[in-house]
Motif scaffolding. Structure first.
Motif, PDB file in Angstrom:
ATOM      1  N   VAL A 231       9.381  -2.598  -5.330  1.00 47.03           N
ATOM      2  CA  VAL A 231       9.047  -1.298  -5.281  1.00 47.03           C
ATOM      3  C   VAL A 231       9.818  -0.545  -6.511  1.00 47.03           C
ATOM      4  CG1 VAL A 231       8.466   0.795  -4.047  1.00 47.03           C
ATOM      5  CG2 VAL A 231       7.887  -1.560  -2.887  1.00 47.03           C
ATOM      6  N   GLY A 232       9.241   0.003  -7.295  1.00 51.85           N
ATOM      7  CA  GLY A 232      10.094   0.796  -7.965  1.00 51.85           C
ATOM      8  C   GLY A 232       9.866   2.472  -7.962  1.00 51.85           C
ATOM      9  N   PHE A 233       8.753   2.748  -7.640  1.00 47.63           N
ATOM     10  CA  PHE A 233       8.377   4.087  -6.919  1.00 47.63           C
ATOM     11  C   PHE A 233       7.275   3.760  -5.962  1.00 47.63           C
ATOM     12  CE2 PHE A 233       5.794   8.120  -8.877  1.00 47.63           C
ATOM     13  CZ  PHE A 233       6.297   8.613  -7.822  1.00 47.63           C
ATOM     14  N   ALA A 234       7.645   4.193  -4.690  1.00 49.47           N
ATOM     15  CA  ALA A 234       6.979   3.897  -3.597  1.00 49.47           C
ATOM     16  C   ALA A 234       5.537   4.828  -3.369  1.00 49.47           C
ATOM     17  CB  ALA A 234       7.652   4.133  -2.418  1.00 49.47           C
ATOM     18  N   ALA A 235       4.743   4.496  -3.060  1.00 45.67           N
ATOM     19  CA  ALA A 235       3.475   5.183  -2.960  1.00 45.67           C
ATOM     20  C   ALA A 235       3.711   6.477  -2.082  1.00 45.67           C
ATOM     21  CB  ALA A 235       2.086   4.355  -2.669  1.00 45.67           C
ATOM     22  N   ALA A 259      -5.620  16.669  -9.023  1.00 47.58           N
ATOM     23  CA  ALA A 259      -4.423  16.579  -8.021  1.00 47.58           C
ATOM     24  C   ALA A 259      -5.214  16.549  -6.417  1.00 47.58           C
ATOM     25  CB  ALA A 259      -3.518  17.738  -7.872  1.00 47.58           C
ATOM     26  N   ASP A 260      -6.211  17.115  -6.145  1.00 40.92           N
ATOM     27  CA  ASP A 260      -7.060  17.174  -4.889  1.00 40.92           C
ATOM     28  C   ASP A 260      -7.644  15.593  -4.860  1.00 40.92           C
ATOM     29  OD1 ASP A 260      -6.603  19.617  -4.407  1.00 40.92           O
ATOM     30  OD2 ASP A 260      -8.407  20.176  -5.189  1.00 40.92           O
ATOM     31  N   ARG A 265      -6.790  10.024  -2.467  1.00 43.38           N
ATOM     32  CA  ARG A 265      -6.705   8.596  -2.499  1.00 43.38           C
ATOM     33  C   ARG A 265      -5.266   7.977  -2.180  1.00 43.38           C
ATOM     34  NH1 ARG A 265     -10.708   5.245  -4.190  1.00 43.38           N
ATOM     35  NH2 ARG A 265      -9.703   4.269  -6.110  1.00 43.38           N
ATOM     36  N   LEU A 266      -4.324   8.670  -2.393  1.00 44.49           N
ATOM     37  CA  LEU A 266      -3.068   8.411  -1.532  1.00 44.49           C
ATOM     38  C   LEU A 266      -3.011   8.545  -0.230  1.00 44.49           C
ATOM     39  CD1 LEU A 266      -0.778   9.976  -4.487  1.00 44.49           C
ATOM     40  CD2 LEU A 266      -0.806   7.580  -4.090  1.00 44.49           C
ATOM     41  N   ALA A 267      -3.499   9.426   0.329  1.00 42.69           N
ATOM     42  CA  ALA A 267      -3.671   9.527   1.669  1.00 42.69           C
ATOM     43  C   ALA A 267      -4.354   8.488   2.239  1.00 42.69           C
ATOM     44  CB  ALA A 267      -4.220  10.689   2.218  1.00 42.69           C
ATOM     45  N   ARG A 268      -5.208   7.810   1.650  1.00 47.48           N
ATOM     46  CA  ARG A 268      -6.067   6.683   1.987  1.00 47.48           C
ATOM     47  C   ARG A 268      -5.308   5.234   2.292  1.00 47.48           C
ATOM     48  NH1 ARG A 268     -11.037   4.083  -0.780  1.00 47.48           N
ATOM     49  NH2 ARG A 268     -11.021   1.878  -0.060  1.00 47.48           N
ATOM     50  N   LEU A 269      -4.521   5.204   1.020  1.00 52.31           N
ATOM     51  CA  LEU A 269      -3.611   4.037   0.702  1.00 52.31           C
ATOM     52  C   LEU A 269      -2.706   3.944   1.929  1.00 52.31           C
ATOM     53  CD1 LEU A 269      -2.550   1.891  -1.003  1.00 52.31           C
ATOM     54  CD2 LEU A 269      -1.284   3.482  -2.492  1.00 52.31           C
ATOM     55  N   VAL A 270      -1.887   5.499   2.148  1.00 48.48           N
ATOM     56  CA  VAL A 270      -0.750   5.259   3.268  1.00 48.48           C
ATOM     57  C   VAL A 270      -1.466   4.922   4.459  1.00 48.48           C
ATOM     58  CG1 VAL A 270       0.743   6.911   4.458  1.00 48.48           C
ATOM     59  CG2 VAL A 270       0.566   7.007   1.791  1.00 48.48           C
ATOM     60  N   ALA A 271      -2.551   5.454   5.040  1.00 50.81           N
ATOM     61  CA  ALA A 271      -3.296   5.228   6.034  1.00 50.81           C
ATOM     62  C   ALA A 271      -3.739   3.899   6.182  1.00 50.81           C
ATOM     63  CB  ALA A 271      -4.646   6.132   6.154  1.00 50.81           C
ATOM     64  N   GLU A 272      -3.957   3.180   5.073  1.00 49.87           N
ATOM     65  CA  GLU A 272      -4.344   1.823   5.223  1.00 49.87           C
ATOM     66  C   GLU A 272      -3.067   0.941   5.108  1.00 49.87           C
ATOM     67  OE1 GLU A 272      -6.984   0.791   2.292  1.00 49.87           O
ATOM     68  OE2 GLU A 272      -8.773   2.149   3.019  1.00 49.87           O
ATOM     69  N   GLY A 273      -1.980   1.511   5.364  1.00 53.51           N
ATOM     70  CA  GLY A 273      -0.677   0.543   5.346  1.00 53.51           C
ATOM     71  C   GLY A 273       0.104   0.577   4.012  1.00 53.51           C
ATOM     72  N   LEU A 282      -1.913   1.896  -5.843  1.00 53.10           N
ATOM     73  CA  LEU A 282      -3.015   2.642  -5.649  1.00 53.10           C
ATOM     74  C   LEU A 282      -4.418   2.172  -6.216  1.00 53.10           C
ATOM     75  CD1 LEU A 282      -3.914   5.555  -4.986  1.00 53.10           C
ATOM     76  CD2 LEU A 282      -3.378   5.981  -7.327  1.00 53.10           C
ATOM     77  N   SER A 283      -4.170   0.938  -7.012  1.00 50.53           N
ATOM     78  CA  SER A 283      -5.248   0.310  -7.752  1.00 50.53           C
ATOM     79  C   SER A 283      -6.031  -0.761  -6.693  1.00 50.53           C
ATOM     80  CB  SER A 283      -4.609  -0.645  -8.880  1.00 50.53           C
ATOM     81  OG  SER A 283      -3.845  -1.514  -8.444  1.00 50.53           O
ATOM     82  N   LYS A 284      -5.204  -0.976  -5.559  1.00 53.87           N
ATOM     83  CA  LYS A 284      -5.971  -1.861  -4.728  1.00 53.87           C
ATOM     84  C   LYS A 284      -7.231  -1.133  -4.108  1.00 53.87           C
ATOM     85  CE  LYS A 284      -3.540  -2.738  -1.037  1.00 53.87           C
ATOM     86  NZ  LYS A 284      -4.466  -3.886  -0.422  1.00 53.87           N
ATOM     87  N   LEU A 285      -7.211   0.288  -3.866  1.00 50.88           N
ATOM     88  CA  LEU A 285      -8.438   0.814  -3.580  1.00 50.88           C
ATOM     89  C   LEU A 285      -9.775   0.768  -4.269  1.00 50.88           C
ATOM     90  CD1 LEU A 285      -7.013   4.255  -2.531  1.00 50.88           C
ATOM     91  CD2 LEU A 285      -7.047   2.217  -1.030  1.00 50.88           C
ATOM     92  N   SER A 286      -9.216   0.752  -5.663  1.00 53.83           N
ATOM     93  CA  SER A 286     -10.465   0.219  -6.611  1.00 53.83           C
ATOM     94  C   SER A 286     -10.922  -0.933  -6.744  1.00 53.83           C
ATOM     95  CB  SER A 286      -9.927   0.891  -7.986  1.00 53.83           C
ATOM     96  OG  SER A 286      -9.826   2.259  -8.126  1.00 53.83           O
TER      97      SER A 286
END
Length: 291
Positions: A231-235, A259-260, A265-273, A282-286
């Motif tokens: 990890v270089g820059f954590a989500a 930004a909204d 999108r980031l909230a979803r990524l964090v919620a999914e672990g 973040l690209s995993k979501l797409s």
């Protein structure tokens, strides 16, 4: 110089050796003291409190995760403000909110101390190589005093005037752009993958022509290969930064509709672990949505 360095995450731990190699005396503090062991072996002095790291320092650097962490190491009897000598300079390299930066500037000035906001752009590898980019703002005399130190850890310093808030805004706007590019690349790569196009070949084409920049090359390679560790820059930090961008925009009455979207999108990524994966996750979501 006598230097204090507070915050030994992946960035701080990569910066300190460059200061030691140059012959500076460096006292360090980190919430998890064991992270300082490798630096102690290189000559750093581990302290018990942030205030002890700041005491007798000409310059004290902070590189911590968020506003709460910076407040924790700065204020109180064991903090920087109460222990840094008159004329000493606090250099904040953290990505934090503009309100806190403004508060720090006022309180350090009241204590006859200098304050420079100097957030950085670059990943840990760039920090270790002394190749960061620094956006700096503060009183001219303070900027002049820390310039030799900046020269040890960066390839270029960009000055944004005497108000530290300006540098904080530059960092937030820059990170907003980085997260935006990450989402853009993720969506584009998902489209290409679904269509059977070679993603690496596409990336080579675009970064050799219209998008010839480090952010597209480096982040694009990680997204094309779906490589999110190390990890270089954590989500989760990206999510924090977008929140700070939105707060700054609200304070200035500036609409930021993108930004909204990124916040959601980031909230979803964090919620999914995925919060502790690299921001490029973040690209995993797409990719997942395209299945």
């Amino acid at each position: 110089m006598n230097i204090g360095f507070i915050g030994l995450g992946s960035m701080g731990a990569a910066i300190v050796p460059n200061l030691l190699i140059a012959g500076h005396a460096v006292k360090v503090w980190n919430r998890t003291a064991s992270k300082a062991e490798a630096l102690v072996e290189k000559g750093a002095i581990l302290t018990a409190t942030p205030g002890e790291a700041a005491r007798d320092a000409d310059v004290v650097f902070t590189m911590v995760a968020d506003d709460k962490a910076l407040e924790g190491v700065t204020f109180g009897g064991d903090g920087i403000l109460a222990n840094l000598k008159k004329g000493g300079i606090h250099v904040s390299m953290s990505t934090v909110g503009v309100a806190l930066v403004e508060r720090l500037g006022i309180q350090h000035a009241a204590a006859h101390q200098g304050f420079v906001a100097a957030p950085v752009f670059g990943r840990p590898a760039a920090a270790a190589a002394g190749q960061l980019f620094i956006a700096a703002a503060g009183a001219p005399e303070a900027l002049d005093a820390v310039a030799p130190l900046f020269g040890l850890i960066s390839q270029k310093v960009f000055a944004f005037g005497d108000n530290p808030v300006s540098a904080a805004l530059v960092k937030l706007a820059g990170n907003f752009m980085i997260v935006s590019v990450t989402e853009q690349l993720g969506e584009a790569m998902a489209l290409l993958g679904k269509g059977g196009v070679d993603k690496a070949a596409f990336l080579d084409f675009m970064t050799s022509t219209l998008f010839n920049s480090l952010i597209y090359k480096n982040y694009g390679a990680l997204i094309a290969s779906q490589t999110f560790e190390p990890v270089g820059f954590a989500a989760v930090l990206g999510a924090k930064d977008v929140g700070l961008v939105k707060a700054a925009a609200d304070g200035l009455n500036v609409p930021l509709p993108l930004a909204d979207l990124l916040s959601d999108r980031l909230a979803r990524l964090v919620a999914e672990g995925g919060g502790n994966l690299d921001l490029t996750a973040l690209s995993k979501l797409s990719v997942d949505d395209a299945k």
